[in-house]
Design a protein around this motif. Sequence first.
Motif, short mmCIF file in Angstrom:
data_model
loop_
_atom_site.label_atom_id
_atom_site.label_comp_id
_atom_site.label_asym_id
_atom_site.label_seq_id
_atom_site.Cartn_x
_atom_site.Cartn_y
_atom_site.Cartn_z
N GLY A 50 -39.06 41.59 -2.67
CA GLY A 50 -39.71 43.29 -2.43
C GLY A 50 -40.47 43.74 -3.82
O GLY A 50 -39.43 44.45 -3.81
N PHE A 51 -41.74 43.72 -3.42
CA PHE A 51 -42.29 44.00 -4.95
C PHE A 51 -43.16 45.33 -4.11
O PHE A 51 -44.54 44.94 -5.15
N ARG A 52 -42.99 45.81 -3.55
CA ARG A 52 -44.18 46.74 -3.14
C ARG A 52 -44.11 48.80 -2.73
O ARG A 52 -42.91 48.12 -1.78
N GLY A 53 -43.99 49.16 -2.62
CA GLY A 53 -44.13 50.34 -1.82
C GLY A 53 -42.35 51.00 -2.35
O GLY A 53 -42.33 50.60 -4.11
N ARG A 54 -41.43 50.99 -1.77
CA ARG A 54 -39.81 51.47 -2.38
C ARG A 54 -39.03 50.69 -3.54
O ARG A 54 -38.75 50.21 -3.68
N GLY A 55 -39.90 48.80 -3.06
CA GLY A 55 -39.67 47.77 -3.74
C GLY A 55 -40.17 48.04 -5.65
O GLY A 55 -39.01 47.89 -6.36
N ARG A 56 -40.47 48.82 -5.68
CA ARG A 56 -40.86 48.46 -7.37
C ARG A 56 -39.37 49.83 -7.80
O ARG A 56 -39.42 49.89 -8.64
N GLY A 57 -39.89 51.17 -6.82
CA GLY A 57 -38.68 51.71 -7.36
C GLY A 57 -37.13 51.56 -8.02
O GLY A 57 -36.59 51.19 -8.57
N LEU A 58 -36.36 50.55 -6.55
CA LEU A 58 -35.54 49.59 -7.00
C LEU A 58 -35.87 49.14 -7.75
O LEU A 58 -34.29 48.68 -8.55
N ALA A 59 -36.42 47.97 -8.12
CA ALA A 59 -36.96 47.35 -9.60
C ALA A 59 -36.61 48.48 -11.20
O ALA A 59 -35.04 48.20 -11.53
N ASN A 60 -37.42 49.65 -11.27
CA ASN A 60 -37.04 50.15 -12.26
C ASN A 60 -36.04 50.98 -12.35
O ASN A 60 -35.28 51.04 -13.54
N PHE A 61 -35.33 51.35 -10.81
CA PHE A 61 -33.86 52.05 -11.39
C PHE A 61 -32.49 51.39 -11.89
O PHE A 61 -32.24 51.74 -12.15
N TRP A 62 -32.96 49.91 -11.92
CA TRP A 62 -31.92 49.21 -12.52
C TRP A 62 -31.91 49.24 -14.06
O TRP A 62 -30.88 49.00 -14.77
N ASN A 63 -32.78 49.55 -14.69
CA ASN A 63 -33.29 50.08 -15.90
C ASN A 63 -31.96 51.19 -17.32
O ASN A 63 -32.15 50.50 -17.19
N ALA A 64 -31.59 52.03 -15.63
CA ALA A 64 -30.35 53.52 -15.70
C ALA A 64 -29.15 52.67 -16.07
O ALA A 64 -28.01 53.32 -16.05
N VAL A 65 -29.14 51.06 -15.79
CA VAL A 65 -27.73 50.69 -15.68
C VAL A 65 -27.45 50.15 -16.27
O VAL A 65 -27.99 48.57 -16.81
N PRO A 66 -26.35 49.83 -17.68
CA PRO A 66 -26.77 49.20 -18.50
C PRO A 66 -25.77 47.87 -18.49
O PRO A 66 -26.47 46.95 -19.17
N ASN A 67 -24.85 47.47 -17.83
CA ASN A 67 -24.27 46.65 -17.61
C ASN A 67 -24.95 45.77 -16.83
O ASN A 67 -24.36 45.08 -15.69
N ALA A 68 -26.33 45.86 -16.26
CA ALA A 68 -26.96 44.91 -14.97
C ALA A 68 -28.39 45.23 -15.71
O ALA A 68 -29.32 45.62 -16.24
N LYS A 69 -29.07 43.56 -15.19
CA LYS A 69 -30.24 43.45 -15.85
C LYS A 69 -30.70 42.72 -14.34
O LYS A 69 -30.85 41.19 -13.81
N LEU A 70 -32.05 43.45 -14.47
CA LEU A 70 -32.94 42.74 -13.11
C LEU A 70 -33.99 41.19 -13.77
O LEU A 70 -34.10 41.55 -14.76
N VAL A 71 -33.21 40.06 -12.81
CA VAL A 71 -33.63 38.76 -13.31
C VAL A 71 -33.93 37.90 -12.52
O VAL A 71 -34.89 37.49 -13.01
N ALA A 72 -34.51 37.85 -11.48
CA ALA A 72 -35.95 37.38 -10.85
C ALA A 72 -35.86 38.69 -9.64
O ALA A 72 -35.46 39.21 -9.16
N LEU A 73 -36.97 38.01 -8.65
CA LEU A 73 -37.49 38.81 -7.87
C LEU A 73 -38.28 37.69 -7.47
O LEU A 73 -39.20 36.74 -7.00
N ALA A 74 -38.36 38.05 -5.54
CA ALA A 74 -38.63 37.27 -4.81
C ALA A 74 -39.84 38.21 -3.83
O ALA A 74 -39.81 39.03 -3.40
N ASP A 75 -41.50 37.56 -3.87
CA ASP A 75 -42.47 37.96 -2.78
C ASP A 75 -43.25 36.91 -2.81
O ASP A 75 -43.53 36.44 -3.52
N ASP A 76 -43.65 37.14 -1.27
CA ASP A 76 -44.65 36.48 -1.12
C ASP A 76 -46.14 36.78 -2.01
O ASP A 76 -46.99 35.67 -1.16
N VAL A 77 -46.31 37.32 -2.30
CA VAL A 77 -47.82 37.96 -2.77
C VAL A 77 -47.77 37.74 -3.83
O VAL A 77 -46.90 38.14 -5.28
N LYS A 78 -48.46 36.91 -4.46
CA LYS A 78 -48.77 36.65 -6.21
C LYS A 78 -49.00 37.61 -7.04
O LYS A 78 -47.97 37.51 -8.20
N GLU A 79 -50.11 38.50 -6.45
CA GLU A 79 -50.19 39.55 -7.40
C GLU A 79 -49.13 40.77 -7.63
O GLU A 79 -48.90 41.02 -9.27
#
Length: 352
Positions: A13-42
């Motif tokens: 999910g990369f809409r609304g709250r999902g965008r925030g949850l994605a960005n907040f992983w940038n503040a965790v040095p020993n983790a990386k967002l590597v994959a996203l599932a969303d049924d909207v191509k845009e």
Amino acid sequence: MANDKVYRVGLVGFRGRGRGLANFWNAVPNAKLVALADDVKEHCDEAKELFPGLQTFNSHKEMLDNADIDILTVGTRPKYRPPIVKDGAETESVKAIYVEKPIANSLDQATAMIEQCKKTNTVFTVGNQRRWCPAWAKVRNSIKEGFIGRPTNGYAFWATSRVGSNGTHFFDAINFVLDSTPVEAIAKLDNQVDLTKMDDSPLTQGIKEDPGGLGVVTYDNDVRISYEFMPDTTNDYTFIFCGTKGRIEFNNDFSYLEYRARDEDSRSFRGNAKMTTRNFEVPETTDEIMVSNGYKEMIHCIETGAKSSSSGEIGRQALELIVAFHLSSEAGTTPINLPLAKSAHSKTLNIT
């Protein structure tokens, strides 16, 4: 030897709250967002621009089968979460699951999610981020240390109504601050949208399914909290905790805070020493600080076997109070005892 593992994170999910949850992983040095599932191509295309190298998939199942993730983050609406958690818990590589709150739309759904994660020894965390907020923790610890004496009562107000999607935040936050469990709820809910009193927006229209209202909750330490979240109220979110010695009042981002107290605890109705304003400073608080602290705790749980401070059971407890508010209102503002009877566990809400 230091653990230099970098945890692979997948998000649904990369809409609304999902965008925030994605960005907040940038503040965790020993983790990386590597994959996203969303049924909207845009949404996938936008995410790939923001996160170079990100793999994107059309469904959560496709991501789980192909991305080899360690941590699953779920940012969808509540009704979509139960099957995603089930599939995540059954995926061998997944060691932890973080779901946005509320945990689900029914207590039966929440229980199933909790049991599925227990069965596979998967860390299960619900995003009640105020449990990882240094400022809310300061209020909690100060009350435990006697800053307001014996806690007696309080008040919570929030705008934009929505007993489910907003209530889940603050019901849990107050459970946390009081370090207590609700034992009775009385509520009157209101899902009327009057556009002469409020602006028209998706949030406003959502009140039809997720109403505003009034309520009083009694906790097992005898504290009473009054809740107000009617559809036509738009003032700043406000929280007040009172006791026999003083009171603490603050707004949602702690830009306003007042602590008033007297030197001696008092149980007298008359002749009490006047309370005076005292210094009370809290640490900086932002959404990123809170959620990234939760992510870091989740990784700590993976590595040590510690229990999450915002476990599935904690998330279910907040949902149980939301259900109790609905039941009380439907029964004509009848007091509802908690925990709820098993007959209420299948009641399914439509929390957006």
